[in-house]
Design a protein around this motif. Structure first.
Motif, PDB file in Angstrom:
ATOM      1  N   UNK A  50       0.828  -1.202   0.000  1.00  0.00           N
ATOM      2  CA  UNK A  50       0.000   0.000   0.000  1.00  0.00           C
ATOM      3  C   UNK A  50       0.865   1.255   0.000  1.00  0.00           C
ATOM      4  N   UNK A  51       1.916   1.229   0.786  1.00  0.00           N
ATOM      5  CA  UNK A  51       2.812   2.387   0.863  1.00  0.00           C
ATOM      6  C   UNK A  51       3.462   2.662  -0.488  1.00  0.00           C
ATOM      7  N   UNK A  52       3.912   1.610  -1.152  1.00  0.00           N
ATOM      8  CA  UNK A  52       4.579   1.795  -2.446  1.00  0.00           C
ATOM      9  C   UNK A  52       3.602   2.260  -3.521  1.00  0.00           C
ATOM     10  N   UNK A  53       2.341   1.853  -3.397  1.00  0.00           N
ATOM     11  CA  UNK A  53       1.348   2.219  -4.398  1.00  0.00           C
ATOM     12  C   UNK A  53       0.801   3.633  -4.222  1.00  0.00           C
ATOM     13  N   UNK A  54       0.623   4.056  -2.979  1.00  0.00           N
ATOM     14  CA  UNK A  54      -0.134   5.283  -2.723  1.00  0.00           C
ATOM     15  C   UNK A  54       0.679   6.421  -2.106  1.00  0.00           C
ATOM     16  N   UNK A  55       1.966   6.253  -1.982  1.00  0.00           N
ATOM     17  CA  UNK A  55       2.781   7.326  -1.413  1.00  0.00           C
ATOM     18  C   UNK A  55       4.103   7.435  -2.169  1.00  0.00           C
ATOM     19  N   UNK A  56       4.679   8.625  -2.226  1.00  0.00           N
ATOM     20  CA  UNK A  56       5.980   8.777  -2.877  1.00  0.00           C
ATOM     21  C   UNK A  56       7.038   7.963  -2.142  1.00  0.00           C
ATOM     22  N   UNK A  57       8.052   7.563  -2.861  1.00  0.00           N
ATOM     23  CA  UNK A  57       9.179   6.869  -2.228  1.00  0.00           C
ATOM     24  C   UNK A  57       9.818   7.794  -1.197  1.00  0.00           C
ATOM     25  N   UNK A  58      10.368   7.248  -0.126  1.00  0.00           N
ATOM     26  CA  UNK A  58      10.935   8.097   0.928  1.00  0.00           C
ATOM     27  C   UNK A  58      12.081   8.977   0.455  1.00  0.00           C
ATOM     28  N   UNK A  59      12.778   8.578  -0.614  1.00  0.00           N
ATOM     29  CA  UNK A  59      13.855   9.418  -1.127  1.00  0.00           C
ATOM     30  C   UNK A  59      13.305  10.646  -1.836  1.00  0.00           C
ATOM     31  N   UNK A  60      12.018  10.593  -2.195  1.00  0.00           N
ATOM     32  CA  UNK A  60      11.375  11.720  -2.866  1.00  0.00           C
ATOM     33  C   UNK A  60      10.719  12.653  -1.860  1.00  0.00           C
ATOM     34  N   UNK A  61       9.949  12.054  -0.930  1.00  0.00           N
ATOM     35  CA  UNK A  61       9.213  12.871   0.033  1.00  0.00           C
ATOM     36  C   UNK A  61       8.834  12.025   1.243  1.00  0.00           C
ATOM     37  N   UNK A  62       9.072  12.558   2.429  1.00  0.00           N
ATOM     38  CA  UNK A  62       8.656  11.884   3.664  1.00  0.00           C
ATOM     39  C   UNK A  62       7.493  12.680   4.246  1.00  0.00           C
ATOM     40  N   UNK A  63       6.302  12.346   3.784  1.00  0.00           N
ATOM     41  CA  UNK A  63       5.104  13.084   4.190  1.00  0.00           C
ATOM     42  C   UNK A  63       4.029  12.102   4.624  1.00  0.00           C
ATOM     43  N   UNK A  64       2.879  12.637   5.041  1.00  0.00           N
ATOM     44  CA  UNK A  64       1.758  11.789   5.420  1.00  0.00           C
ATOM     45  C   UNK A  64       1.427  10.842   4.269  1.00  0.00           C
ATOM     46  N   UNK A  65       1.349   9.549   4.564  1.00  0.00           N
ATOM     47  CA  UNK A  65       1.218   8.559   3.502  1.00  0.00           C
ATOM     48  C   UNK A  65      -0.048   7.726   3.663  1.00  0.00           C
ATOM     49  N   UNK A  66       0.004   6.732   4.527  1.00  0.00           N
ATOM     50  CA  UNK A  66      -1.136   5.829   4.722  1.00  0.00           C
ATOM     51  C   UNK A  66      -1.320   5.560   6.213  1.00  0.00           C
ATOM     52  N   UNK A  67      -2.506   5.127   6.629  1.00  0.00           N
ATOM     53  CA  UNK A  67      -2.685   4.703   8.025  1.00  0.00           C
ATOM     54  C   UNK A  67      -2.099   3.307   8.231  1.00  0.00           C
ATOM     55  N   UNK A  68      -1.667   3.047   9.455  1.00  0.00           N
ATOM     56  CA  UNK A  68      -1.128   1.732   9.797  1.00  0.00           C
ATOM     57  C   UNK A  68      -1.980   1.153  10.913  1.00  0.00           C
ATOM     58  N   UNK A  69      -2.625   0.028  10.625  1.00  0.00           N
ATOM     59  CA  UNK A  69      -3.555  -0.561  11.581  1.00  0.00           C
ATOM     60  C   UNK A  69      -2.918  -1.740  12.300  1.00  0.00           C
ATOM     61  N   UNK A  70      -2.895  -1.667  13.613  1.00  0.00           N
ATOM     62  CA  UNK A  70      -2.382  -2.766  14.431  1.00  0.00           C
ATOM     63  C   UNK A  70      -3.477  -3.370  15.313  1.00  0.00           C
ATOM     64  N   UNK A  71      -4.680  -2.824  15.240  1.00  0.00           N
ATOM     65  CA  UNK A  71      -5.828  -3.354  15.981  1.00  0.00           C
ATOM     66  C   UNK A  71      -7.034  -3.402  15.057  1.00  0.00           C
ATOM     67  N   UNK A  72      -8.007  -4.213  15.426  1.00  0.00           N
ATOM     68  CA  UNK A  72      -9.246  -4.297  14.658  1.00  0.00           C
ATOM     69  C   UNK A  72     -10.178  -3.177  15.106  1.00  0.00           C
ATOM     70  N   UNK A  73     -10.471  -2.271  14.204  1.00  0.00           N
ATOM     71  CA  UNK A  73     -11.312  -1.133  14.548  1.00  0.00           C
ATOM     72  C   UNK A  73     -12.025  -0.619  13.306  1.00  0.00           C
ATOM     73  N   UNK A  74     -13.200  -0.021  13.508  1.00  0.00           N
ATOM     74  CA  UNK A  74     -13.922   0.610  12.402  1.00  0.00           C
ATOM     75  C   UNK A  74     -13.625   2.104  12.344  1.00  0.00           C
ATOM     76  N   UNK A  75     -12.835   2.591  13.291  1.00  0.00           N
ATOM     77  CA  UNK A  75     -12.501   4.013  13.352  1.00  0.00           C
ATOM     78  C   UNK A  75     -11.341   4.314  12.410  1.00  0.00           C
TER      79      UNK A  75
END
Length: 267
Positions: A50-75
């Motif tokens: 998901x990170x590679x598909x929807x965010x610039x590579x870190x060498x290009x830009x380190x900005x807000x990219x994607x959410x990271x889910x470590x728990x089951x939640x609908x929020x």
């Protein structure tokens, strides 16, 4: 891709939470560690894609990219910076390795990974050593960690992880993860999947029966293979000399290279 990946991540988190509710004796020895390790690795793998598909590579830009889910939640969770996501992926993969190392690096497990990682050997149980190539086990996780670390510009971790996979040996001093030698390719004594080179793969039901109905577009081989156009072994394995046909298996035969048939590309 977005919704399906996050749905699968949610399933991983849900299963992890349910596992934590079970009594200590619910799982047999190593079963819990293997299952938890595989789930963490899948969670890391999907976040990485998901990170590679929807965010610039870190060498290009380190900005807000994607959410990271470590728990089951609908929020909905806030988007994390690319560097933060990569560190979370590395943490998941590192923990996965720790959980699976004891089982997957045993003598029997190594031998079976070498010989039976895409089919059953003597152990045909769900938690057994057969078909580990279809699971995010220790070696698949280590190889993925090398990719993620390289993407995160952590060259030391990337090198160490890659060399761990490459240098690992069975008790018979054979490479645990073998690679197809160029001398084998030169004489055509290999299967078109280059199966020995695969550490992890997904199995698609009805793939063989549906393969004949797939339309292949003629690739621009110059862009794919670049300056190695005439020496790249991938081109030699997958395309005929004129580049107009894709070589594949006759699915009525085995995959050991005895019945390789040309499949005409469109264009």
């Amino acid at each position: 891709m977005w919704s399906l990946a996050y749905t699968t991540i949610a399933n991983c988190n849900g299963l992890l939470e349910e596992m934590n509710k079970k009594a200590p004796g619910f799982f047999k020895e190593q079963e819990r560690a293997k299952l938890e390790g595989e789930l963490l690795a899948i969670r890391g793998l999907l976040h990485f894609d998901l990170l590679r598909l929807y965010a610039p590579a870190p060498v290009v830009q380190d900005a807000a990219a994607i959410p990271y889910y470590t728990t089951l939640t609908h929020v909905p969770m806030p988007e994390k910076r690319t560097s933060e996501v990569l560190q979370l992926i590395i943490a998941d993969l590192t923990r996965s390795k720790e959980l699976q190392k004891t089982y997957d690096t045993r003598t029997e497990a190594k031998n079976d990974f070498l010989k039976y990682r895409f089919r059953f050997g003597t152990d045909q149980t769900y938690f057994g050593t057969g078909k580990r190539g279809f699971r995010m086990g220790y070696y698949a996780t280590t190889a993925l960690l090398a990719r993620v670390a390289l993407y995160a510009n952590n060259n030391q971790l990337a090198h160490a992880s890659a060399m761990e996979v490459i240098n690992d040996k069975t008790v018979g001093n054979e490479p645990t993860v073998g690679f197809t030698a160029s001398t084998v390719i030169d004489v055509g004594a290999y299967d078109r999947l280059l199966s020995e080179d695969l550490i992890f793969a997904l199995y698609r039901k009805r793939y063989e029966s549906e393969f004949n109905h797939v339309t292949f577009l003629l690739p621009n081989t110059n862009q794919i293979f670049g300056s190695d156009l005439n020496s790249d072994y991938r081109k030699k394995c997958y395309l005929t000399a004129n580049g107009r046909q894709l070589l594949k298996f006759d699915t009525t035969q085995d995959r050991e290279g005895r019945s390789q048939q040309p499949f005409r590309c469109s264009g």
